[in-house]
Enzyme design. Structure first.
Site, PDB file in Angstrom:
ATOM      1  N   ALA A   1       0.853  -1.200   0.000  1.00 47.71           N
ATOM      2  CA  ALA A   1       0.000   0.000   0.000  1.00 47.71           C
ATOM      3  C   ALA A   1       0.886   1.247   0.000  1.00 47.71           C
ATOM      4  CB  ALA A   1      -0.901  -0.014   1.223  1.00 47.71           C
ATOM      5  N   GLU A  58      -7.963 -12.042  -0.760  1.00 54.26           N
ATOM      6  CA  GLU A  58      -8.373 -11.905   0.652  1.00 54.26           C
ATOM      7  C   GLU A  58      -8.981 -10.512   0.772  1.00 54.26           C
ATOM      8  OE1 GLU A  58      -8.201 -14.232   2.774  1.00 54.26           O
ATOM      9  OE2 GLU A  58      -6.532 -15.538   2.246  1.00 54.26           O
ATOM     10  N   CYS A  88      -9.721  -6.776   8.733  1.00 58.81           N
ATOM     11  CA  CYS A  88     -10.743  -7.446   7.925  1.00 58.81           C
ATOM     12  C   CYS A  88     -11.547  -8.418   8.775  1.00 58.81           C
ATOM     13  CB  CYS A  88     -10.080  -8.185   6.767  1.00 58.81           C
ATOM     14  SG  CYS A  88      -8.767  -9.275   7.312  1.00 58.81           S
TER      15      CYS A  88
END
Ligand code: NAP
Length: 470
Positions: free
Chosen positions: A156, A228, A262
């Site tokens: 990221a 994912e 998550c």
């Protein structure tokens, strides 16, 4: 999005990086491809000491790596140290178990000998998120490198220093230079890398839109992917559960990583018989959490990773309340008057009586905001838990065996934790169903994702063959 380290606790820009030039990207792809040619032929026994050395480096310098994560994305320092320790664990786990998980499997057929033989696939691109900047990468890299694959990391854009530190760990551990490389680049270049014939496959951990995009590109190229993606995990509490333990775990499960996980529990589905007591204790515990400087050992909730995440969260809560949700605590940004005044802090928040139209009912909420729901029986609990496009994890609290068996069977999720909090473990497969993605990481299933499962069939011709087929 610039490739930059911006301290989310202070808003200060610490370092800005240029994206790779075309030439630099080409060099890295070439190096990865050339490295794979030789690296794939190394044995488990040759790779394992390198992976164990990576674990040692992580362990020796865990406080430095933890501080780097906290500086770039704001997780509380205690959690950052635990994250590095988990990376040590996954490196050791695969160093010790890769050979066992990928040993040839004999299958009796009409051949003299037939078996399954696992081989590396090639260069694998990993597109990774910022929320567990070390763990997400190591849970991909440890099995990938132990298989004999080569990794390219597109991390990221807000955690470039973590990305570079991870590349350095593998290099210092003795892996060949091209075995694991970081690509400092924006998501706009992912397509180009994925379409390159030298790249064999991709794994993405991140949001649903990013997953769709990567899977679409890879699909056109007929390249394997593991996805994912997001989650809106339910946390069901039934009357037979230990309420004290359930509440304490619920708070932890919602606020882990400042609520940006998550597999954080996001929707608390509580039986009416115990709902009022659960709500009272849960709200009290959420109010008691300490928000503040993530470098302080005593802090429970640090800043959200970026200003945009804070804005999105504020909007989701505002719209949910406007739609009729009841605000039990929190509901606004948390303000400090010192050097943290420009940090992305949000108060621990609890919403109840949430209507179907509210974002808190259906969307993934990435921050310390819990949604409470009252249900009257196990059927309603399961229906509500499954009423989401996601299916990552699910936690359920009950000591009733019949209820437990139904929850295990009927919850639409990649894992079900009974009387516990959903968490990943190097030994257990991890992944989702529905819009949470496909494929598995970790354990034996994880290491078998990016391999050629090669069938070998041999018929011995006694009169012609020099050696023997055992
Ligand atoms: P994100 O925006 O999807 O970013 C994740 C990664 O994908 C980043 O490297 C990002 O690069 C890249 N990316 C974004 N859009 C892309 C595109 N169109 N094509 C190719 N790459 C793209 O997700 P995030 O906001 O960082 O992370 C939060 C999400 O990840 C949540 O939904 C969370 O549930 C999910 N997550 C899932 C798991 C799991 O194991 N299932 C674990 C952690 C997080 P840039 O930074 O350069 O944009």
């Amino acid at each position: 999005m610039p490739i930059a380290s911006i301290d989310p606790a202070t808003g200060q820009t610490l370092k800005v990086f240029d994206s790779l030039s075309d030439k630099q990207l080409e060099e890295k792809l070439q190096r990865a491809n050339e490295t794979f040619r030789n690296y794939q032929r190394t044995s488990f026994a040759e790779r394992a000491p390198l992976m164990l050395r990576a674990a040692e480096i992580l362990e020796e310098e865990k406080n430095d790596f933890a501080r780097l994560m906290t500086t770039e994305m704001g997780k509380p320092i205690r959690a950052a140290v635990q994250e590095v320790e988990k990376c040590v664990w996954v490196c050791r786990y695969y160093a010790e178990n890769a050979g066992k998980h990928l040993a040839d499997e004999i299958i009796e057929t009409n051949a003299t000998k037939s078996y399954v033989h696992f081989q590396p696939l090639g260069v694998v691109l990993a597109v990774m998120p910022w929320n567990f900047p070390f763990w997400q990468v190591f849970r991909f890299a440890a099995p990938a490198l132990m298989v004999g694959n080569v990794g390219l990391l597109k991390h990221a854009s807000n955690v470039p220093q973590c990305a570079l530190a991870i590349e350095a760990i593998f290099r210092r551990a003795g892996f060949p230079e091209g075995a694991f490389q970081t690509l400092l680049m924006g998501s706009d270049l992912v397509q180009r890398v994925l379409e390159d014939t030298r790249v064999a496959a991709a794994t993405l951990t991140g949001s649903e839109p990013a997953g769709r995009s990567v899977a679409g590109i890879a699909g056109k190229q007929i390249k394997k992917t593991v996805l994912e993606l997001g989650g809106s995990d339910p946390f069901i509490v039934m009357p037979s559960a230990d309420l004290g333990e359930a509440v304490a775990t619920a708070v932890k499960a919602r606020t882990i990583n400042n609520g940006q996980s998550c597999i954080a529990a996001k929707r608390f589905i509580v039986h009416t018989q115990i709902y009022d007591e659960f709500e009272k204790r849960f709200v009290e515990s959420m109010k008691a959490l300490r928000v503040g400087d993530p470098m302080n050992e005593a802090t429970d909730i640090g800043p959200l990773a970026t200003e945009q995440i804070l804005k999105d969260l504020e909007e989701q809560v505002k719209v949910s309340v406007a739609a009729g949700a009841k605000l039990l605590t929190g509901g606004q940004t948390w303000k400090a008057d010192d050097q943290l005044a420009r940090g992305n802090f949000y108060e621990p928040t609890v919403l109840a009586d949430i209507p179907k139209a509210a974002p808190a009912y259906r969307d993934e909420i990435f921050g310390p905001v819990a949604s409470l729901f009252r249900v009257h029986n196990i059927d309603d609990a399961i229906d509500l838990a499954n009423a989401t496009p996601f299916g990552l994890g699910a936690a359920a609290w009950t000591n009733d065996v019949a209820e437990r068996d139904r929850l295990i069977d009927e919850l639409e999720a990649g894992c079900v934790f009974i009387n516990g909090m959903v968490a990943s473990d190097p030994r257990l497969p991890f992944g989702g169903v529905k819009h949470s993605g496909y494929g598995r990481e970790l354990g034996e299933f994880g290491i078998r994702e990016f391999v050629n499962i090669k069938t070998v069939w041999i018929k011995a011709q006694q009169s012609k063959e020099a050696g023997s087929v055992e």
